[in-house]
Every structure is written in structure tokens, then in C-alpha cells.
Design a protein around this motif. Structure first.
Motif, PDB file in Angstrom:
ATOM      1  N   LYS A  58      62.543  85.682 -12.490  1.00 47.09           N
ATOM      2  CA  LYS A  58      62.470  84.957 -11.381  1.00 47.09           C
ATOM      3  C   LYS A  58      62.317  86.228 -10.095  1.00 47.09           C
ATOM      4  O   LYS A  58      61.519  86.096  -9.438  1.00 47.09           O
TER       5      LYS A  58
ATOM      6  N   SER B 257      58.949  86.635  -7.808  1.00 44.66           N
ATOM      7  CA  SER B 257      59.295  86.752  -6.290  1.00 44.66           C
ATOM      8  C   SER B 257      58.348  88.068  -5.863  1.00 44.66           C
ATOM      9  O   SER B 257      57.680  87.925  -4.808  1.00 44.66           O
TER      10      SER B 257
ATOM     11  N   ARG C 131      65.375  79.513  -2.386  1.00 47.59           N
ATOM     12  CA  ARG C 131      65.136  78.538  -3.173  1.00 47.59           C
ATOM     13  C   ARG C 131      63.801  78.415  -3.139  1.00 47.59           C
ATOM     14  O   ARG C 131      62.994  77.548  -3.725  1.00 47.59           O
TER      15      ARG C 131
ATOM     16  N   ASP D  10      61.713  78.481  -6.418  1.00 51.92           N
ATOM     17  CA  ASP D  10      62.195  77.204  -7.367  1.00 51.92           C
ATOM     18  C   ASP D  10      61.147  75.921  -6.770  1.00 51.92           C
ATOM     19  O   ASP D  10      60.718  75.061  -7.306  1.00 51.92           O
ATOM     20  N   VAL D  11      61.121  75.821  -5.383  1.00 44.47           N
ATOM     21  CA  VAL D  11      60.208  74.835  -4.837  1.00 44.47           C
ATOM     22  C   VAL D  11      58.695  75.041  -5.140  1.00 44.47           C
ATOM     23  O   VAL D  11      58.052  73.916  -5.565  1.00 44.47           O
TER      24      VAL D  11
ATOM     25  N   VAL E 189      57.668  76.285  -7.858  1.00 42.84           N
ATOM     26  CA  VAL E 189      57.447  76.100  -9.356  1.00 42.84           C
ATOM     27  C   VAL E 189      57.713  74.474  -9.618  1.00 42.84           C
ATOM     28  O   VAL E 189      56.873  73.845 -10.550  1.00 42.84           O
ATOM     29  N   SER E 190      58.397  73.887  -8.775  1.00 49.38           N
ATOM     30  CA  SER E 190      58.545  72.546  -9.039  1.00 49.38           C
ATOM     31  C   SER E 190      57.547  71.639  -8.494  1.00 49.38           C
ATOM     32  O   SER E 190      57.018  70.702  -9.190  1.00 49.38           O
TER      33      SER E 190
ATOM     34  N   ARG F 181      55.033  72.452 -11.477  1.00 46.06           N
ATOM     35  CA  ARG F 181      55.220  71.363 -12.473  1.00 46.06           C
ATOM     36  C   ARG F 181      54.718  70.081 -12.316  1.00 46.06           C
ATOM     37  O   ARG F 181      54.227  69.561 -13.182  1.00 46.06           O
TER      38      ARG F 181
ATOM     39  N   THR G 294      62.518  76.167 -17.744  1.00 46.58           N
ATOM     40  CA  THR G 294      63.466  76.991 -17.033  1.00 46.58           C
ATOM     41  C   THR G 294      64.308  77.777 -18.254  1.00 46.58           C
ATOM     42  O   THR G 294      64.908  77.155 -19.193  1.00 46.58           O
TER      43      THR G 294
ATOM     44  N   ARG H 232      67.334  79.470 -18.552  1.00 44.61           N
ATOM     45  CA  ARG H 232      68.624  79.798 -17.788  1.00 44.61           C
ATOM     46  C   ARG H 232      69.161  81.227 -17.525  1.00 44.61           C
ATOM     47  O   ARG H 232      69.181  81.891 -18.768  1.00 44.61           O
TER      48      ARG H 232
ATOM     49  N   GLY I 290      64.744  82.963 -15.770  1.00 46.14           N
ATOM     50  CA  GLY I 290      63.446  82.734 -15.068  1.00 46.14           C
ATOM     51  C   GLY I 290      62.729  81.583 -15.601  1.00 46.14           C
ATOM     52  O   GLY I 290      63.409  80.436 -15.787  1.00 46.14           O
ATOM     53  N   TYR I 291      61.286  81.960 -15.573  1.00 47.32           N
ATOM     54  CA  TYR I 291      60.379  80.606 -16.276  1.00 47.32           C
ATOM     55  C   TYR I 291      59.681  81.100 -17.504  1.00 47.32           C
ATOM     56  O   TYR I 291      59.491  82.276 -17.562  1.00 47.32           O
TER      57      TYR I 291
END
Length: 74
Positions: free
Chosen positions: A24, A28, A41, A44-45, A47-48, A51, A63, A65, A68-69
């Protein structure tokens, strides 16, 4: 499919590292141009949202854990 500039850059970066976990912090720095801070976040937003747009494609962003991704084919 229409993507924002940031969504496109995230997708492009993940495609360049397909099947690999991308940190991540690295995303960034490369995409948002800044270090990830505590409780930030925004990545994350993005990426969401990406998706949701990729749901009908044969690829997904998973993800990893604590890391990152990762971009994966279904």
C-alpha cells in the motif's frame, strides 16, 4: 468503462506487477504522490471504487492482509 485518473493509475500499477502483492505504501507513493499516513483511507476508497467498476471484467483486486493489494484473473 470509465475510470478516474487515480483509478487508472492504480490499475496500471497493479497490471505492471500482476499476480504480485503490491505494498500500500508503494501504491500511495507512486499513484497519490505521497506517503501513506496512519488512518489514511484514501487509497482504500479508490481501490474499492475500482473493484466495483471491474466486477464485470475477468479480473479482481484482492487484499493481501498486512501488505497491500494484488491483481488476479478469475
Amino acid at each position: 468503462m470509465e475510470l478516474t485518473r487515480t483509478e487508472f493509475q492504480i490499475l496500471q500499477h497493479l497490471l505492471q506487477h500482476a499476480e504480485q502483492a503490491v505494498r500500500k505504501q508503494q501504491l500511495s507513493l507512486e499513484v497519490l504522490g505521497r506517503e501513506l499516513e496512519s488512518y489514511d483511507r484514501s487509497l482504500d476508497v479508490h481501490v474499492s471504487n475500482l473493484r466495483k467498476k471491474l466486477q464485470q471484467a475477468d479480473i479482481s483486486i484482492t487484499t493481501v492482509r498486512g501488505v497491500g493489494y494484488r491483481l488476479e484473473g478469475r
